[in-house]
Write a protein that holds these residues in place. Sequence first.
Motif, PDB file in Angstrom:
ATOM      1  N   ARG A  23       0.805  -1.219  -0.055  1.00 18.44           N
ATOM      2  CA  ARG A  23       0.035   0.018  -0.183  1.00 18.44           C
ATOM      3  C   ARG A  23       0.643   1.227  -0.126  1.00 18.44           C
ATOM      4  NH1 ARG A  23      -3.266  -1.915   4.189  1.00 18.44           N
ATOM      5  NH2 ARG A  23      -4.696  -3.003   3.642  1.00 18.44           N
ATOM      6  N   ARG A  24       1.962   1.190   0.659  1.00 16.92           N
ATOM      7  CA  ARG A  24       2.652   2.281   0.940  1.00 16.92           C
ATOM      8  C   ARG A  24       3.542   2.684  -0.425  1.00 16.92           C
ATOM      9  NH1 ARG A  24       5.392   1.305   6.763  1.00 16.92           N
ATOM     10  NH2 ARG A  24       3.506   2.229   7.940  1.00 16.92           N
ATOM     11  N   GLN A  25       3.804   1.557  -1.056  1.00 18.56           N
ATOM     12  CA  GLN A  25       4.582   1.723  -2.269  1.00 18.56           C
ATOM     13  C   GLN A  25       3.632   2.343  -3.477  1.00 18.56           C
ATOM     14  OE1 GLN A  25       5.910  -2.195  -3.000  1.00 18.56           O
ATOM     15  NE2 GLN A  25       7.847  -2.002  -1.911  1.00 18.56           N
ATOM     16  N   GLY A  26       2.268   1.879  -3.413  1.00 14.29           N
ATOM     17  CA  GLY A  26       1.357   2.184  -4.150  1.00 14.29           C
ATOM     18  C   GLY A  26       1.270   4.088  -4.145  1.00 14.29           C
ATOM     19  N   TRP A  27       0.944   4.339  -2.747  1.00 15.22           N
ATOM     20  CA  TRP A  27       0.781   5.504  -2.468  1.00 15.22           C
ATOM     21  C   TRP A  27       1.928   6.478  -2.829  1.00 15.22           C
ATOM     22  CZ3 TRP A  27      -0.159   4.310   3.400  1.00 15.22           C
ATOM     23  CH2 TRP A  27      -1.525   3.754   3.501  1.00 15.22           C
ATOM     24  N   ARG A  28       3.171   5.754  -2.684  1.00 11.81           N
ATOM     25  CA  ARG A  28       4.518   6.860  -2.944  1.00 11.81           C
ATOM     26  C   ARG A  28       4.247   7.059  -4.674  1.00 11.81           C
ATOM     27  NH1 ARG A  28       7.537   3.059  -0.009  1.00 11.81           N
ATOM     28  NH2 ARG A  28       7.831   3.771   2.088  1.00 11.81           N
ATOM     29  N   GLU A  29       3.967   5.789  -5.330  1.00  6.50           N
ATOM     30  CA  GLU A  29       3.753   5.852  -6.793  1.00  6.50           C
ATOM     31  C   GLU A  29       2.970   6.927  -7.287  1.00  6.50           C
ATOM     32  OE1 GLU A  29       3.219   1.953  -8.055  1.00  6.50           O
ATOM     33  OE2 GLU A  29       5.258   1.148  -7.588  1.00  6.50           O
ATOM     34  N   GLY A  53       4.110  10.461  -6.481  1.00 10.47           N
ATOM     35  CA  GLY A  53       5.228  10.764  -7.622  1.00 10.47           C
ATOM     36  C   GLY A  53       4.543  11.277  -9.036  1.00 10.47           C
ATOM     37  N   GLY A  54       3.598  10.545  -9.339  1.00  9.32           N
ATOM     38  CA  GLY A  54       2.948  10.519 -10.591  1.00  9.32           C
ATOM     39  C   GLY A  54       2.091  11.979 -10.400  1.00  9.32           C
ATOM     40  N   GLY A  55       1.632  12.281  -9.346  1.00  7.05           N
ATOM     41  CA  GLY A  55       1.051  13.663  -9.160  1.00  7.05           C
ATOM     42  C   GLY A  55       2.002  15.090  -9.303  1.00  7.05           C
ATOM     43  N   ARG A  56       3.305  14.713  -8.998  1.00  9.71           N
ATOM     44  CA  ARG A  56       4.067  15.699  -9.058  1.00  9.71           C
ATOM     45  C   ARG A  56       4.639  15.913 -10.193  1.00  9.71           C
ATOM     46  NH1 ARG A  56       5.754  13.501  -4.098  1.00  9.71           N
ATOM     47  NH2 ARG A  56       7.525  12.648  -4.932  1.00  9.71           N
TER      48      ARG A  56
END
Length: 366
Positions: free
Chosen positions: A353-359, A362-365
């Motif tokens: 889940r945390r990896q998904g949140w980071r991805e 990152g995509g949002g930035r």
Amino acid sequence: MTYTTHLITDERAFAELGPEWEGLYRRCESATPFQSHAWLHSWWLSYGRPGRLRLVLVRHEGELVAAAPLMRVGRPVPSLVPLGGAISDYGDVLLDDGRGEEAVAALTDGLARAARTALVDFREVRPGGAAERIYEHWSGPRRRVGDSVCLELPAVPMEELVARLPSTKAQQRVRAKLRKLASLGVRRSVVHPDEVDSALRRLIELHRLQWQGRKVTSEHLRPRFCDHLVRSVGPMVRSGDAVVTEFRLDDDVVAVDLTLLSRRLAGGYLYGAHPRLRERKADVAVMLLDACSEHARGTLSLLRGNEPYKQHWRPEQVVNQRLLLARRHTAPLLTAVLCDVAARRRGKELLLRRQGWRERAGGGRS
């Protein structure tokens, strides 16, 4: 019919069991190469610890008809676990297919006596494995939980594997990669049994070279692992339980592959490939699968792991089983292991889940 059960803890007795063990292995259709005597005894020589060997054997009129190759461990709880450890993709027992439930009952009773104050913990049992018959016969507390995921393909020629790909474009890409291998002049040959030892040492060196500077399974680079492979695979090649293939480019060996074989499956176990192949735009995964498919029987197993490059071939996901067997007085050990399994599963889900949140962040930035 009288069945007698024996507990073997002596290493020399294990070594002497070779011919009998091999005969039983041939009479157990569900057995994988990881249950062969050559593999298990060699593993013990590299990884076993004095005093921990526990072989439960069943005989009928002197003939070996069932065997459970185990060792005792103290962590995380006192347990009997299969020989073969983390470097073996499947764990199981051996049961003579020609014997009925009496042999199963005898092995089950022998396991219960051998366990004493320990849990019996069968890891990585392939669905349909002989250990499932022990599980069904066990009268004490028991639980079945999922273990590692293995990916499997049908044992068909390479052209039929290509036809499984989801689109015409994907099929064309693979056929282009096969033509590229041919145009480069990559040639493969099965290694003669007398040359297996040196080929395996080349495999380890090429494996080390291909992973240089990247994360690699460190055990594969240790001397004890190399010793195990060299010691075990030679006899397995001679008995038809393994095949070693060398790939040459400009007369140099640029890759070596080890495929393990049994009556029901063929599995690509380990390979080493020189970076020069990738520099020449050769697709190593396609090259290896093409070679392995020539030896497949029943099932072409990609063994453990759910890597993306394996998913490209649209394999079936097959979940190995973990079979936990306790007696009434060891039921708390079973509970402790189940709690540990649940905690690890929750931790893994949280990490994903945390990896998904980071991805997503990152995509949002970007």
